[in-house]
Scaffold this motif. Structure first.
Motif, PDB file in Angstrom:
ATOM      1  N   UNK A 164       0.841  -1.198   0.000  1.00  0.00           N
ATOM      2  CA  UNK A 164       0.000   0.000   0.000  1.00  0.00           C
ATOM      3  C   UNK A 164       0.883   1.258   0.000  1.00  0.00           C
ATOM      4  N   UNK A 170      -5.175  -2.410   1.416  1.00  0.00           N
ATOM      5  CA  UNK A 170      -5.440  -1.484   2.532  1.00  0.00           C
ATOM      6  C   UNK A 170      -6.567  -2.040   3.395  1.00  0.00           C
ATOM      7  N   UNK A 171      -7.542  -2.696   2.752  1.00  0.00           N
ATOM      8  CA  UNK A 171      -8.622  -3.298   3.554  1.00  0.00           C
ATOM      9  C   UNK A 171      -8.113  -4.495   4.355  1.00  0.00           C
ATOM     10  N   UNK A 211      -5.138  -4.861   5.442  1.00  0.00           N
ATOM     11  CA  UNK A 211      -4.323  -4.293   6.522  1.00  0.00           C
ATOM     12  C   UNK A 211      -5.205  -3.783   7.657  1.00  0.00           C
ATOM     13  N   UNK A 212      -6.191  -2.963   7.301  1.00  0.00           N
ATOM     14  CA  UNK A 212      -7.034  -2.374   8.351  1.00  0.00           C
ATOM     15  C   UNK A 212      -7.792  -3.458   9.106  1.00  0.00           C
ATOM     16  N   UNK A 222      -7.407  -4.334  13.171  1.00  0.00           N
ATOM     17  CA  UNK A 222      -8.536  -4.211  14.105  1.00  0.00           C
ATOM     18  C   UNK A 222      -8.977  -5.561  14.666  1.00  0.00           C
ATOM     19  N   UNK A 274     -11.670  -2.718  18.798  1.00  0.00           N
ATOM     20  CA  UNK A 274     -11.568  -1.286  18.487  1.00  0.00           C
ATOM     21  C   UNK A 274     -10.405  -0.585  19.192  1.00  0.00           C
ATOM     22  N   UNK A 334      -5.875  -1.084  17.906  1.00  0.00           N
ATOM     23  CA  UNK A 334      -5.161  -0.578  16.727  1.00  0.00           C
ATOM     24  C   UNK A 334      -3.695  -0.262  17.015  1.00  0.00           C
ATOM     25  N   UNK A 360      -6.507   9.221  14.851  1.00  0.00           N
ATOM     26  CA  UNK A 360      -6.479   7.957  14.100  1.00  0.00           C
ATOM     27  C   UNK A 360      -7.076   6.833  14.958  1.00  0.00           C
ATOM     28  N   UNK A 381     -10.180   4.574  14.132  1.00  0.00           N
ATOM     29  CA  UNK A 381     -10.087   3.110  14.146  1.00  0.00           C
ATOM     30  C   UNK A 381     -11.270   2.497  14.901  1.00  0.00           C
ATOM     31  N   UNK A 382     -11.644   3.116  16.015  1.00  0.00           N
ATOM     32  CA  UNK A 382     -12.792   2.601  16.783  1.00  0.00           C
ATOM     33  C   UNK A 382     -14.057   2.687  15.936  1.00  0.00           C
ATOM     34  N   UNK A 397     -13.974  -0.006  13.269  1.00  0.00           N
ATOM     35  CA  UNK A 397     -14.217  -1.325  13.854  1.00  0.00           C
ATOM     36  C   UNK A 397     -15.716  -1.540  14.050  1.00  0.00           C
ATOM     37  N   UNK A 414     -16.449  -0.610   4.108  1.00  0.00           N
ATOM     38  CA  UNK A 414     -15.278  -0.885   3.256  1.00  0.00           C
ATOM     39  C   UNK A 414     -14.492   0.375   2.871  1.00  0.00           C
ATOM     40  N   UNK A 415     -15.175   1.472   2.640  1.00  0.00           N
ATOM     41  CA  UNK A 415     -14.461   2.702   2.271  1.00  0.00           C
ATOM     42  C   UNK A 415     -13.625   3.190   3.457  1.00  0.00           C
ATOM     43  N   UNK A 429     -12.525   1.304   5.887  1.00  0.00           N
ATOM     44  CA  UNK A 429     -11.435   0.329   6.081  1.00  0.00           C
ATOM     45  C   UNK A 429     -10.253   0.672   5.179  1.00  0.00           C
ATOM     46  N   UNK A 430     -10.576   0.995   3.925  1.00  0.00           N
ATOM     47  CA  UNK A 430      -9.499   1.301   2.975  1.00  0.00           C
ATOM     48  C   UNK A 430      -8.712   2.530   3.434  1.00  0.00           C
ATOM     49  N   UNK A 432      -8.413   3.634   6.528  1.00  0.00           N
ATOM     50  CA  UNK A 432      -7.631   3.262   7.712  1.00  0.00           C
ATOM     51  C   UNK A 432      -6.390   2.471   7.292  1.00  0.00           C
ATOM     52  N   UNK A 433      -6.555   1.623   6.293  1.00  0.00           N
ATOM     53  CA  UNK A 433      -5.407   0.853   5.804  1.00  0.00           C
ATOM     54  C   UNK A 433      -4.335   1.757   5.229  1.00  0.00           C
ATOM     55  N   UNK A 434      -4.763   2.727   4.440  1.00  0.00           N
ATOM     56  CA  UNK A 434      -3.766   3.646   3.841  1.00  0.00           C
ATOM     57  C   UNK A 434      -3.055   4.471   4.906  1.00  0.00           C
ATOM     58  N   UNK A 451      -2.637   3.609   7.995  1.00  0.00           N
ATOM     59  CA  UNK A 451      -1.783   2.711   8.782  1.00  0.00           C
ATOM     60  C   UNK A 451      -0.479   2.416   8.058  1.00  0.00           C
TER      61      UNK A 451
END
Ligand SMILES: Cc1cc2nc3c(=O)[nH]c(=O)nc-3n(C[C@H](O)[C@H](O)[C@H](O)COP(=O)(O)OP(=O)(O)OC[C@H]3O[C@@H](n4cnc5c(N)ncnc54)[C@H](O)[C@@H]3O)c2cc1C
Lengths: 356, 386
Positions: A284, A333-334, A336-337, A341, A345, A348, B267, B271-272, B275, B280-281, B283-284, B286-288, B290
């Motif tokens: 990513x 990225x999904x 990873x996130x 998690x 919650x 992280x 952040x 994240x909370x 969770x 999905x949007x 999550x993406x 948060x992934x970026x 992270x």
């Protein structure tokens, strides 16, 4: 000189005879470069000698992949050394001769039937289309990751001989073959993998691309800095203009971030264990850097960098391709996130400090 | 890539993971006891001397300094883990931050034995706080243009006149390390003639005037010096060596996790939310985010390891700060695009509060400690362009 320095120097020496070239319809890969690498035993590095490889560490294999990526070498070395080879070994399957290129593909729509049963390595037949095969038509074998036969959990890893199969004509933005292969009852040796192992293998593939991206990003930065020092406008080198310095510094920041994280992910892989999140993060982050680095590199190079004659595009077109291969930034990225998690919650931060 | 920017990977440190676990346990207990609340950017705004003293008691200040000054002779990697945990939790660390990060190491390098013995043990105990006296009303990025003057009087003491500005937490601090002109400026040698003085902020002639930031908070100040007599032995380092000393300081100032974790509490809150929603949007995003945090940690850790090796990685530190502080601002935009939340400082929703705090503090991230434009100039030098 460390082992890796030596490996890098050897690969560089070989590469000089095969500088980056535009790939064309009748020149889909660099067969000469491959033979030279194979003759030097470099297409089996990181794979144990008992299994037919050339021995050496993961770090050596990574150094080879990095050097070839930076030199735009059009050969399936990343696939073979970092993904297909280690996957076969981990599944207790026989390694084909490293002199012949083996690639890796994810084939979610292929159906697999066991020919015999029993655990461990066995025989299977595979039917269906394997899409987006890196080096399709070039590699003589593909290590395919396919869904396990009905009712069984996990996946099947199979080694398919495709030397006599035609591949569809498709290429990535850099002209590297990415066609599909149609399998009809193709017989293969294979093994069942758990869902976890299959996930790790997908991550390995993504990490291999991240390693290539990191190396190409570094090279693009180096080329751009060099060019800015040479090209004169208004009576001085471009690099003396503050606006250009800002752009180069921004590129350097992106590149350094990618290098630091991919290095850490490779080290995590070397230590063993589950590297899905580390690989996801590296992929990513590298993908995100491509946007900035490729854009600014072309901007600084001006019109000359927009031509076929100039070498810049050999790497920027690969950057634009590789970032979407082996799983896009969106996909990873999904992953990873969700992984970060997994402990709930409030988990992280602790998760972030564990990834690499 | 250019060697000036490259740093070797950081070794893994078991000791760092050990102390990390201890800090985490301590913070969980303090949060449970309600002794502090999580906020964004607490290394600017979270002043709590009691909390700082507790950290001192635990041995988490002056961690890398020699034992003879009260320090703990631990590695920069261990210190890194401690600072990172404190920031991630949004703990109130502003009181001691500058003293522990910057002024102490500065004293260790340049201070006299007397200065070190008097001051360092008090910093380690969490009882002595410092300010950075660099910027002036007319000197920001162009720091060499400072005008605050120090002149020796007949007794060999320094008489200081001038004004410093943006001095974070001067109203809570005991000392400042103040950059002054000790010789008239010479256009041919702009960096000559400057010195650093260690100034007790309670001396007569010093006035500290509050300056409020966007959310109304009082964190930085104007500090005015009118015929302030500073004892002669409070020169820090060498007379005329001030420029060299401030630039050397910057590796400590620029590379730490505070350069990308000021907004981490936002952040964490996001994240909370993710969770909960599983969207999905989100999550993406948060992934970026992270992936960027993970890369920044690796960069910053590499600098900590370089400090352990005794290097002063000024140029990579500038680079990390540029990438890190850009990230701190980006995070706000990334998050607000995928959550339907109106930022507000007094909202019952912790995400709305964190967004508000992060947004109102945002202009500061890319200014303090040297602006990103200036940092990129330093990086460009590292690339061999200047
Ligand atoms: C929250 C916060 C806390 C701070 N704490 C302290 C402190 O404790 N002690 C202290 O001494 N200082 C402190 N500062 C001051 C900080 O170091 C300065 O704000 C910073 O150095 C920039 O100076 P300036 O604000 O005067 O902006 P200026 O120097 O006036 O710059 C304005 C803009 O012009 C750009 N610019 C200026 N020169 C150039 C150039 N040559 N090329 C390209 N662009 C340029 C800058 O990048 C900036 O974008 C703090 C600042 C903030 C925001």
């Amino acid at each position: 000189m460390s082992d890796q320095d030596l490996v890098v120097e050897t690969v560089r020496d070989i590469l000089t005879g095969f500088e980056p070239f535009a790939l064309t319809a009748d020149r889909r890969w660099d067969a000469g470069l491959w033979s030279a690498l194979a003759d030097a035993g470099l297409t089996g590095v990181g794979l144990p000698e008992e299994a037919g490889g050339s021995g050496g560490e993961l770090a050596d294999a990574v150094a080879i992949v990095r050097t070839l990526a930076a030199g735009a070498g059009a050969v399936p070395v990343a696939e073979q050394l970092l993904v297909a080879g280690p996957a076969l070994l981990a599944a207790d399957l026989d390694l084909p001769s490293p002199e012949e290129p083996t690639t890796f593909a994810i084939a979610d729509a292929v159906t697999v039937h066991p020919v015999d049963d029993g655990d461990g390595p066995g025989r299977f037949t595979l039917t269906g289309t394997v899409p987006d095969v890196a080096w399709a038509g070039v590699a003589s074998r593909v290590v395919v990751l396919a869904p396990a036969p009905g009712g069984i959990e996990g996946a099947v890893l199979a080694l398919v001989d495709v030397s006599s199969l035609p591949a569809s004509d498709a290429y990535n933005l850099a002209g590297e073959p990415r066609g599909s292969l149609v399998l009809e009852q193709a017989a293969a040796s294979g093994a069942l993998l758990s869902e976890t192992r299959a996930g790790e293998l997908r991550a390995r593939y993504a990490l291999a691309r991240a390693v290539q991206l990191a190396a190409a990003l570094e090279q693009v930065l180096a080329w751009t800095v060099q060019y800015a020092g040479e090209r004169q406008q208004f009576g001085r080198p471009l690099g003396k203009f503050q606006a250009i310095q800002m752009e180069l510094a921004e590129m350097a920041g992106e590149v350094t971030a990618v290098t630091a994280l991919t290095d850490a992910a490779v080290q995590a892989l070397d230590r063993g264990g589950n590297v899905v999140l580390a690989a996801a993060a590296a992929k990513v982050r590298a993908g995100a850097a491509v946007e900035v680095v490729a854009r600014l590199a072309h901007q600084v190079h001006g019109a000359i960098g927009f031509t076929q004659e100039h070498k810049l595009h050999h790497l920027t077109r690969r950057l634009w391709s590789w970032r979407d291969e082996a799983g896009s930034e969106l996909v990873w990225s999904r992953v990873l996130a969700s992984g970060l998690l997994a402990d709930g919650p409030d988990g992280l931060w602790p998760a972030l400090t564990r990834v690499v | 890539m250019s060697n000036a920017l490259t740093l070797a990977p950081a070794p893994r440190s078991e000791a760092a993971e050990q102390v990390r676990a201890e800090v985490r346990e301590f913070l969980a207990a303090e949060l449970a006891a309600g002794t502090f609340e999580t906020h964004v950017d607490t290394w600017l705004s979270g002043v709590d001397p009691v909390f700082s003293r507790k950290l001192g008691e635990r041995g988490w200040l002056g961690m890398t300094w020699p034992k003879k000054y009260g320090g703990h002779e631990r590695s920069a990697m261990e210190r890194y883990a401690v600072t990172e945990e404190l920031l991630a939790a949004g703990a109130p660390v502003a009181a001691h931050w500058i003293a522990d990060r910057q002024s102490g190491p500065n004293l260790l390098t340049y201070g006299t034995e007397k200065q070190r013995q008097e001051i360092l043990p008090r910093i380690v105990a969490g009882e002595c706080f410092f300010v950075i006296g660099m910027s002036e009303p007319d000197s920001g990025s162009d720091l060499a243009s400072i005008r605050t003057k120090a002149v020796r009087n007949a007794d060999g003491d320094w008489v200081v006149n001038g004004a410093k500005v943006w001095t974070s937490n001067a109203h809570h601090s005991h000392y400042g390390i103040v950059l002054v002109r000790t010789a008239p400026s010479d256009p041919a040698h702009r960096h000559a003639g400057m010195s650093q003085l260690l100034i007790d902020l309670s001396l007569p002639g010093i006035t500290i005037n509050p300056i409020r930031i966007l959310d109304g908070g009082h964190h930085f100040n104007e500090v005015v010096f009118e015929d302030v007599v500073v004892p002669g032995d409070m020169l820090l380092g060498e007379e005329g060596n001030g420029w060299h000393q401030v630039t050397a300081e910057l590796a400590f100032e620029r590379s730490g996790p505070e350069r990308f974790l000021s907004t981490y509490p936002l952040v964490a809150e996001f994240g909370r939310r993710v969770a909960d929603s599983g969207d999905p949007a989100q999550l993406a995003v948060l992934g970026r985010i992270s992936a960027r945090v993970l890369a920044l940690r690796q960069m910053s850790l590499r600098i900590a390891a370089a400090l352990d090796r005794g290097e002063l990685p000024n140029i990579p530190a500038a680079l990390v700060k540029d990438v890190g502080t850009s990230f701190e601002g980006d995070v706000i935009e990334e998050i607000r695009k995928v959550v339907d939340v109106t930022p507000s400082l007094d909202s019952p929703d912790p995400l709305a509060r964190a967004l508000a705090e992060a947004q109102l503090h945002a202009p500061g991230y890319t200014l303090r400690g040297g602006t990103n434009e200036i940092l990129r100039g330093i990086v460009a030098r590292g690339l061999g362009l200047r």
